[in-house]
Design an enzyme around this catalytic site. Structure first.
Site, PDB file in Angstrom:
ATOM      1  N   GLY A  12       0.794  -1.218   0.000  1.00 33.02           N
ATOM      2  CA  GLY A  12       0.000   0.000   0.000  1.00 33.02           C
ATOM      3  C   GLY A  12       0.824   1.264   0.000  1.00 33.02           C
ATOM      4  CG  ASN A  14       0.212   4.682  -5.156  1.00 31.38           C
ATOM      5  OD1 ASN A  14       0.711   5.784  -5.380  1.00 31.38           O
ATOM      6  ND2 ASN A  14       0.350   3.663  -5.997  1.00 31.38           N
ATOM      7  CG  LEU A  93     -13.547  -3.956  -7.723  1.00 31.57           C
ATOM      8  CD1 LEU A  93     -13.390  -2.480  -7.478  1.00 31.57           C
ATOM      9  CD2 LEU A  93     -13.830  -4.696  -6.419  1.00 31.57           C
ATOM     10  CG  HIS A 109      -3.548   0.889 -15.287  1.00 28.03           C
ATOM     11  ND1 HIS A 109      -3.702  -0.436 -14.929  1.00 28.03           N
ATOM     12  CD2 HIS A 109      -2.989   0.884 -16.529  1.00 28.03           C
ATOM     13  CE1 HIS A 109      -3.261  -1.206 -15.919  1.00 28.03           C
ATOM     14  NE2 HIS A 109      -2.831  -0.436 -16.893  1.00 28.03           N
ATOM     15  CB  THR A 141     -16.130   2.991 -16.045  1.00 28.97           C
ATOM     16  OG1 THR A 141     -15.020   2.562 -16.853  1.00 28.97           O
ATOM     17  CG2 THR A 141     -16.124   4.507 -15.918  1.00 28.97           C
ATOM     18  CG  ASP A 145      -6.839  -1.455 -15.979  1.00 30.66           C
ATOM     19  OD1 ASP A 145      -7.044  -1.132 -14.793  1.00 30.66           O
ATOM     20  OD2 ASP A 145      -6.195  -2.474 -16.292  1.00 30.66           O
TER      21      ASP A 145
END
Length: 221
Positions: A12, A14, A93, A109, A141, A145
């Site tokens: 983690g 980021n 997801l 990404h 969305t 990606d």
């Protein structure tokens, strides 16, 4: 005061950058929780050390993606977040999950989208012979990606670069652009028009790095 939930699968880094930038910059937000799909994720300890609530929804304890996503959404909604941030969250997801958080779900990404979606992006870039590579923060969305681009970072590909060296050089850029994108969101400065993200008041939505891998002068979250 906006509430942020961050999802991780591993270290983690980021997430760490966002937590530190939020504290240092006095954002009108707080990190409400860090949630992982892996109980062994190293980033959970960082969150605990910084007084952030943590939770684990182990994907291995669920028979399919839909049931996992339902359990994950229940955990997230317990913190009533304004924004959900994917920070190295290594799960695909479902459409239902993405739609549930539409307009408040960000991802980073490691490529200049729409180029090189999916995995092994650094190898993809080298195999394609591109001279610029980078990272993209975007709204999520249902299409993997894809989604409106908030900010990108680009660096030149060096003759001796490997996928590993590109990943290392790019990580510093990721740690600059992701906090910046999150800050814009919590400040209410992002507008999406016809699939294009605008920042109001305007700020550069592209960070260029020099060959040595050091971010350009003046670049900060």
């Amino acid at each position: 005061m906006k509430k942020i939930v961050i999802l991780i699968s591993g270290r983690g880094s980021n997430m760490e950058a966002i937590v530190q930038a939020c504290a240092a910059g006095g954002w009108p937000a707080r990190i409400a929780a860090v949630i992982s799909n892996r109980p062994e994720a190293a980033g959970l300890q960082f969150a605990k050390d910084h007084g952030i609530a943590t939770s684990v929804v182990d994907h291995r304890q669920h028979p399919d993606r839909a049931s996992f996503d339902a359990a994950l959404a229940e955990a997230i909604d317990g913190y009533a977040p304004d924004l959900v941030v994917l920070a190295g969250f290594m799960r695909i997801l479902t459409t239902g999950f993405v739609d549930r958080y539409a307009g408040r779900l960000l991802n980073i990404h490691p490529s200049l989208l729409p180029c090189f979606p999916g995995l092994n992006t650094h190898k993809q870039a080298l195999d394609a012979g591109v001279k610029l590579h980078g990272a993209t923060v975007h709204f999520v969305t249902p299409e993997l990606d894809h989604g409106p681009i908030v900010i990108q970072a680009a660096l030149d590909v060096l003759p001796l670069d490997t996928p590993e060296s590109l990943a290392v050089r790019l990580l510093d850029c990721e740690h600059l652009i992701y906090p910046r994108a999150v800050r814009w969101f919590v400040e209410g400065r992002l507008q999406v028009q016809n699939g294009v993200v605008h920042v109001n008041p305007a700020e550069p939505q592209l960070l260029m790095a020099i060959s040595a891998g050091v971010p350009a002068a003046g670049a900060k979250p």
